[in-house]
Design a protein around this motif. Structure first.
Motif, PDB file in Angstrom:
ATOM      1  N   CYS A  50       0.838  -1.207   0.000  1.00 40.30           N
ATOM      2  CA  CYS A  50       0.000   0.000   0.000  1.00 40.30           C
ATOM      3  C   CYS A  50       0.871   1.255   0.000  1.00 40.30           C
ATOM      4  O   CYS A  50       0.572   2.231  -0.706  1.00 40.30           O
ATOM      5  N   PHE A  51       1.936   1.239   0.769  1.00 42.45           N
ATOM      6  CA  PHE A  51       2.821   2.395   0.832  1.00 42.45           C
ATOM      7  C   PHE A  51       3.519   2.613  -0.508  1.00 42.45           C
ATOM      8  O   PHE A  51       3.645   3.752  -0.978  1.00 42.45           O
ATOM      9  N   LEU A 105       1.076   4.211  -2.809  1.00 40.54           N
ATOM     10  CA  LEU A 105       0.896   5.626  -2.474  1.00 40.54           C
ATOM     11  C   LEU A 105       2.045   6.473  -3.011  1.00 40.54           C
ATOM     12  O   LEU A 105       1.840   7.575  -3.526  1.00 40.54           O
ATOM     13  N   LEU A 106       3.257   5.957  -2.874  1.00 36.51           N
ATOM     14  CA  LEU A 106       4.425   6.692  -3.366  1.00 36.51           C
ATOM     15  C   LEU A 106       4.317   6.975  -4.864  1.00 36.51           C
ATOM     16  O   LEU A 106       4.766   8.017  -5.346  1.00 36.51           O
ATOM     17  N   SER A 107       3.704   6.044  -5.596  1.00 37.71           N
ATOM     18  CA  SER A 107       3.604   6.210  -7.050  1.00 37.71           C
ATOM     19  C   SER A 107       2.468   7.138  -7.463  1.00 37.71           C
ATOM     20  O   SER A 107       2.435   7.608  -8.607  1.00 37.71           O
ATOM     21  N   THR A 108       1.516   7.396  -6.548  1.00 39.41           N
ATOM     22  CA  THR A 108       0.354   8.221  -6.908  1.00 39.41           C
ATOM     23  C   THR A 108       0.352   9.597  -6.257  1.00 39.41           C
ATOM     24  O   THR A 108      -0.387  10.477  -6.691  1.00 39.41           O
ATOM     25  N   VAL A 148      13.718   0.032  -3.835  1.00 43.83           N
ATOM     26  CA  VAL A 148      14.553   1.147  -3.392  1.00 43.83           C
ATOM     27  C   VAL A 148      13.716   2.352  -2.999  1.00 43.83           C
ATOM     28  O   VAL A 148      13.980   3.015  -1.986  1.00 43.83           O
ATOM     29  N   GLN A 149      12.669   2.661  -3.787  1.00 44.34           N
ATOM     30  CA  GLN A 149      11.875   3.841  -3.496  1.00 44.34           C
ATOM     31  C   GLN A 149      11.133   3.714  -2.167  1.00 44.34           C
ATOM     32  O   GLN A 149      10.891   4.710  -1.471  1.00 44.34           O
ATOM     33  N   VAL A 150      10.788   2.473  -1.782  1.00 44.99           N
ATOM     34  CA  VAL A 150      10.149   2.254  -0.487  1.00 44.99           C
ATOM     35  C   VAL A 150      11.190   2.339   0.626  1.00 44.99           C
ATOM     36  O   VAL A 150      10.975   2.980   1.661  1.00 44.99           O
TER      37      VAL A 150
END
Length: 430
Positions: free
Chosen positions: A265-266, A269-272, A298-300
Motif C-alpha cells: 500500500c505504501f 501511495l508513493l507512485s500516486t 529502493v523507493q520504499v
C-alpha cells in the motif's frame, strides 16, 4: 484486599502485559489494596523493590532472560537493514537456533521461570496471606506458576487473566503443537477448572472459551484493553510540514502480522502522490520480518524508517506526531492489539489493514470517525482501494476532542481496574 500478581513481564519491559499490569497494580494500590508483583528479573538475585507502593519481587528465569529483548535499550535504526550476505548468514543461523529451541520447550519460551517463580510465589503466599492471586498471560508460564503455587496459597482465591489464548492459538504457536497439543489442552483445561475467576480482553475470546472449555458465564468476565498513555495535550496544532508521516506501532510476525500488504500500500501511495513526500515509520520488534523489509524496492526503502524497540515516551510522541496511524490486523478472530485503543485515544486517523473479515479491530473501530479499513485480498491494493487510500491519506476525517475523551474514559486504567475488583468481590460489572 492483599493481592499478588504473577506476570512474567512487568515495567520497564516494553510489552502489552507489562503496560497493562503496571497500570492496574497502581490503580489497585490507589483503591487501598496491598499489591505485590512477582515477575521475571533482568538481573540475577535482584531484590524486591517498592514501585511507588507496589512491592515488586523479581526472580530470574533459569534458561532465558527474555526481558532483555523488550526493554528500551534495544537499538534503533533510521532505515531497514540491507540485504547483504553477512546479514543473510546471521539470519539463517538465528532461524536454525530458534527452530531447535522451539521444538523442545514447554509451555513457552519462559519455561525456565517456572521452578524459581513457583518457589517464590509459595513463599510469598506463606508470608503475606493474600486474598487473591492473579496470574497473567502471555506467556502462559504465568498460569502454570499460579497453578503450582496454589498448594501454598492458603485461603487465597485465583484469578486467571488471559491476554492471548494458549491451546487455541496457532500463530504464533506457543510451542511445538505437533508434540504438545494434547498436553496444552489438558493443562489449560485444568487451570480453567481450578481457577476461581477468569478474565479475557475480547468478547470473541470469551465465547471461544465457553465453547471449547465449557467455562460458565458466571466465572468468565470481559476486561477490555487498557489505555496506558499520558493525558492528551490540549489544542495541539495540526502538522504543517510538507512530509506526510505514516506510523505503525507494534510487533511484526511473518505469519500472524506481516508487513507485506502495508508495504505494498505504501509503495502504491508513493507512485500516486508526487506532490507530497511520504514517510513510513515502524516502532517495535520486527522479528522474522527483517528480510521482507530489507527486500523492499529502493523507493520504499528510502522512505522507510525502522526504529526498533523504543521507550513509551517515544512511542507516545510518535503517535501524536503521526499524520496517519497504521494498524495491521492479526490473522486471528480472538486477539485485539492494545495499540488499536491507543490509536483512538490520540485522535489520529487510522488506516486499518486486515486479513480476515472477523478481525476484532473492525468492531473496535466501528464507531471511530476517522478509519479506513482495507481487507487484504491480494499482494497489493486494487485501483478502487488505492483511490480510497489516497483520498484518506490526503484528506482524513477529523476526530473531535470530546470523542477522544469518551474513548479514554471507556478504556481508562481506573475503569478496567474496577472491573477486576468487581469480579474479585462478586459485584456486578460497573
Amino acid at each position: 484486599m492483599k493481592i499478588l500478581i504473577i506476570t512474567y513481564s512487568y515495567t520497564p519491559d516494553l510489552t502489552p502485559r507489562a503496560f497493562r499490569w503496571s497500570a492496574l497494580a497502581q490503580q489497585f494500590l490507589q483503591l487501598g489494596h496491598e499489591v505485590h508483583v512477582l515477575c521475571a528479573a533482568r538481573l540475577s538475585q535482584e531484590p524486591a523493590v517498592s514501585d511507588d507502593g507496589v512491592k515488586v519481587h523479581r526472580v530470574q528465569d533459569w534458561l532465558l532472560n527474555a526481558s532483555r529483548r523488550v526493554t528500551p535499550t534495544s537499538t534503533s535504526t533510521t532505515n531497514p537493514p540491507q540485504s547483504t550476505f553477512v546479514h543473510k548468514l546471521k539470519a539463517t543461523l538465528r532461524k536454525v537456533a530458534r527452530a531447535v529451541w522451539r521444538t523442545t520447550y514447554w509451555p513457552d519460551f519462559a519455561c525456565g521461570w517456572i521452578v524459581p517463580a513457583t518457589a517464590a510465589a509459595r513463599q510469598l503466599c506463606t508470608h503475606h496471606d493474600f486474598d487473591w492471586v492473579i496470574s497473567v498471560s502471555h506467556p502462559f508460564t504465568g498460569h502454570v506458576v499460579g497453578h503450582r503455587a496454589r498448594t501454598g496459597a492458603g485461603k487465597a482465591k485465583w484469578l486467571v487473566d488471559i491476554g492471548d489464548p494458549f491451546h487455541l492459538m496457532s500463530e504464533p504457536a506457543p510451542n511445538n503443537q505437533r508434540f504438545f497439543s494434547r498436553l496444552n489442552r489438558f493443562v489449560e483445561s485444568r487451570i480453567l477448572a481450578n481457577a476461581d475467576a477468569v478474565c479475557v480482553t475480547t468478547e470473541s475470546t470469551r465465547q471461544m472459551y465457553k465453547v471449547h472449555f465449557s467455562v460458565p458465564d458466571e466465572k468468565i468476565r470481559l476486561a477490555p484493553p487498557l489505555l496506558s498513555l499520558p493525558a492528551l495535550p490540549l489544542g495541539a496544532p495540526p502538522s504543517t510540514r510538507p512530509v506526510l508521516r505514516l506510523v505503525f506501532i507494534g510487533t511484526l510476525y511473518r505469519k500472524l502480522r506481516s508487513p507485506g500488504y502495508m508495504l505494498a500500500c505504501f509503495e502504491a501511495l508513493l507512485s500516486t502522490i508526487s506532490d507530497r513526500q511520504l514517510e513510513l515509520h515502524l516502532y517495535g520488534a520486527v522479528n522474522d520480518c527483517t528480510e521482507e523489509l530489507a527486500a523492499c524496492p529502493v523507493q520504499v526503502r528510502s522512505s522507510l524508517y525502522v526504529h526498533g524497540m523504543v521507550s513509551r515516551t517515544q512511542v507516545h510522541e510518535a503517535m501524536l506526531d503521526a499524520d496517519i496511524l497504521v494498524n495491521i490486523g492479526n490473522d486471528s478472530a480472538s486477539q485485539l492489539a492494545s495499540k488499536v485503543i491507543e490509536y483512538m485515544a490520540v485522535g489520529r486517523p487510522i488506516l486499518n489493514l486486515i486479513s480476515i473479515e472477523r478481525d476484532t479491530s473492525v468492531q473496535a473501530l466501528r464507531e471511530y470517525p476517522a478509519t479506513l479499513t482495507l481487507i487484504r485480498a491480494s499482494e497489493g491494493p486494487t485501483l478502487n482501494e488505492l483511490e480510497k487510500l489516497r483520498a484518506f491519506v490526503l484528506s482524513p476525517p477529523e476526530v473531535s476532542f470530546c470523542e477522544v475523551e469518551k474513548i479514554r474514559a471507556r478504556f481508562s486504567a481506573a475503569h478496567v481496574a474496577n472491573l477486576y475488583i468487581a469480579q474479585m468481590t462478586g459485584q456486578p460489572e460497573p
